[in-house]
Design a protein around this motif. Structure first.
Motif, PDB file in Angstrom:
ATOM      1  N   ALA A  49       2.825  17.636   3.633  1.00 48.34           N
ATOM      2  CA  ALA A  49       1.995  16.443   3.566  1.00 48.34           C
ATOM      3  C   ALA A  49       2.224  15.588   4.801  1.00 48.34           C
ATOM      4  O   ALA A  49       3.248  15.704   5.492  1.00 48.34           O
ATOM      5  N   VAL A  50       1.252  14.724   5.051  1.00 43.93           N
ATOM      6  CA  VAL A  50       1.336  13.812   6.196  1.00 43.93           C
ATOM      7  C   VAL A  50       0.989  12.413   5.711  1.00 43.93           C
ATOM      8  O   VAL A  50       0.113  12.229   4.853  1.00 43.93           O
ATOM      9  N   SER A  51       1.678  11.443   6.257  1.00 43.76           N
ATOM     10  CA  SER A  51       1.478  10.055   5.855  1.00 43.76           C
ATOM     11  C   SER A  51       0.133   9.523   6.333  1.00 43.76           C
ATOM     12  O   SER A  51      -0.576  10.179   7.095  1.00 43.76           O
ATOM     13  N   ARG A  52      -0.194   8.340   5.918  1.00 47.60           N
ATOM     14  CA  ARG A  52      -1.513   7.772   6.220  1.00 47.60           C
ATOM     15  C   ARG A  52      -1.775   7.633   7.707  1.00 47.60           C
ATOM     16  O   ARG A  52      -2.882   7.887   8.169  1.00 47.60           O
ATOM     17  N   ARG A  53      -0.749   7.253   8.432  1.00 46.10           N
ATOM     18  CA  ARG A  53      -0.943   7.075   9.871  1.00 46.10           C
ATOM     19  C   ARG A  53      -0.590   8.331  10.667  1.00 46.10           C
ATOM     20  O   ARG A  53      -0.744   8.352  11.887  1.00 46.10           O
ATOM     21  N   GLY A  54      -0.079   9.334   9.968  1.00 38.50           N
ATOM     22  CA  GLY A  54       0.282  10.572  10.649  1.00 38.50           C
ATOM     23  C   GLY A  54       1.632  10.536  11.305  1.00 38.50           C
ATOM     24  O   GLY A  54       1.980  11.435  12.075  1.00 38.50           O
ATOM     25  N   ALA A  97      -5.795  14.455  -1.436  1.00 37.14           N
ATOM     26  CA  ALA A  97      -5.636  13.096  -0.917  1.00 37.14           C
ATOM     27  C   ALA A  97      -5.130  12.192  -2.018  1.00 37.14           C
ATOM     28  O   ALA A  97      -5.507  12.351  -3.190  1.00 37.14           O
ATOM     29  N   GLY A  98      -4.294  11.268  -1.649  1.00 40.72           N
ATOM     30  CA  GLY A  98      -3.769  10.356  -2.660  1.00 40.72           C
ATOM     31  C   GLY A  98      -3.005   9.222  -2.025  1.00 40.72           C
ATOM     32  O   GLY A  98      -3.197   8.913  -0.846  1.00 40.72           O
ATOM     33  N   TRP A  99      -2.131   8.623  -2.801  1.00 43.25           N
ATOM     34  CA  TRP A  99      -1.323   7.524  -2.291  1.00 43.25           C
ATOM     35  C   TRP A  99       0.004   7.471  -3.026  1.00 43.25           C
ATOM     36  O   TRP A  99       0.149   8.021  -4.109  1.00 43.25           O
ATOM     37  N   LEU A 100       0.959   6.846  -2.402  1.00 40.33           N
ATOM     38  CA  LEU A 100       2.298   6.756  -2.972  1.00 40.33           C
ATOM     39  C   LEU A 100       2.460   5.473  -3.766  1.00 40.33           C
ATOM     40  O   LEU A 100       1.979   4.415  -3.354  1.00 40.33           O
ATOM     41  N   ALA A 101       3.123   5.569  -4.897  1.00 35.58           N
ATOM     42  CA  ALA A 101       3.555   4.377  -5.601  1.00 35.58           C
ATOM     43  C   ALA A 101       4.657   3.717  -4.779  1.00 35.58           C
ATOM     44  O   ALA A 101       5.316   4.364  -3.961  1.00 35.58           O
ATOM     45  N   THR A 106       8.820  10.443  -1.861  1.00 40.48           N
ATOM     46  CA  THR A 106       8.417  11.768  -1.457  1.00 40.48           C
ATOM     47  C   THR A 106       6.912  11.909  -1.624  1.00 40.48           C
ATOM     48  O   THR A 106       6.322  11.278  -2.502  1.00 40.48           O
ATOM     49  N   MET A 107       6.317  12.733  -0.776  1.00 42.36           N
ATOM     50  CA  MET A 107       4.879  13.002  -0.870  1.00 42.36           C
ATOM     51  C   MET A 107       4.617  14.317  -1.616  1.00 42.36           C
ATOM     52  O   MET A 107       3.494  14.828  -1.580  1.00 42.36           O
ATOM     53  N   SER A 108       5.624  14.853  -2.272  1.00 39.08           N
ATOM     54  CA  SER A 108       5.504  16.166  -2.897  1.00 39.08           C
ATOM     55  C   SER A 108       5.206  16.132  -4.387  1.00 39.08           C
ATOM     56  O   SER A 108       5.287  17.178  -5.037  1.00 39.08           O
ATOM     57  N   LEU A 109       4.882  14.976  -4.916  1.00 39.83           N
ATOM     58  CA  LEU A 109       4.618  14.873  -6.354  1.00 39.83           C
ATOM     59  C   LEU A 109       3.139  15.072  -6.638  1.00 39.83           C
ATOM     60  O   LEU A 109       2.295  14.390  -6.034  1.00 39.83           O
ATOM     61  N   PRO A 110       2.792  15.967  -7.560  1.00 43.29           N
ATOM     62  CA  PRO A 110       1.372  16.187  -7.874  1.00 43.29           C
ATOM     63  C   PRO A 110       0.657  14.908  -8.311  1.00 43.29           C
ATOM     64  O   PRO A 110      -0.518  14.713  -7.984  1.00 43.29           O
TER      65      PRO A 110
END
Length: 126
Positions: A49-54, A97-101, A106-110
């Motif tokens: 995964a990659v963050s919003r800004r990359g 595509a999604g967003w983090l709480a 981690t960005m690995s949660l479904p």
């Protein structure tokens, strides 16, 4: 948000492949972008995964060092560059595509991913 992955195909072990994901979203840069894969008889698994800004990426142990996730917010695209492919990488690959709480680390949660595209098949075989 609509997502479409492409670029899959049949390759030999050791070869490379780049997957692309195009997003129909006016606020594409508000989403983290993830890649997942699913093989027959197995559960869908996180790839990278990659963050919003990359500026931040995350990978599963099975692909770390071989795969690279990136994005181009101006084009509303995400990419998965795969190198040194192995037969066990054979799967249908999905972009999401999604967003983090606020408490997620981690960005690995479904559950972080609200939107999923149709997959693209990657087959690694000699």
């Amino acid at each position: 948000v609509q997502l479409q992955a492409s670029g899959g195909g049949l390759v030999q072990p050791g070869e490379s492949l780049r997957l692309s994901c195009v997003a129909a979203a006016s606020d594409f840069n508000n989403y983290i972008m993830g890649w997942w894969r699913q093989s027959p008889g197995k559960e869908r698994e996180f790839v990278g995964a990659v963050s919003r800004r990359g500026d931040s990426t995350e990978y599963s142990d099975s692909v770390k060092g071989r795969f690279t996730v990136s994005r181009d917010n101006t084009k509303k695209m995400a990419y998965l560059q795969m190198a040194n492919l192995k037969p066990e990488d054979t799967a249908v690959y999905y972009c999401a595509a999604g967003w983090l709480a606020r408490t997620d680390r981690t960005m690995s949660l479904p559950r972080s991913y609200a939107y999923w595209g149709r997959g693209t098949q990657v087959t690694v075989s000699s």
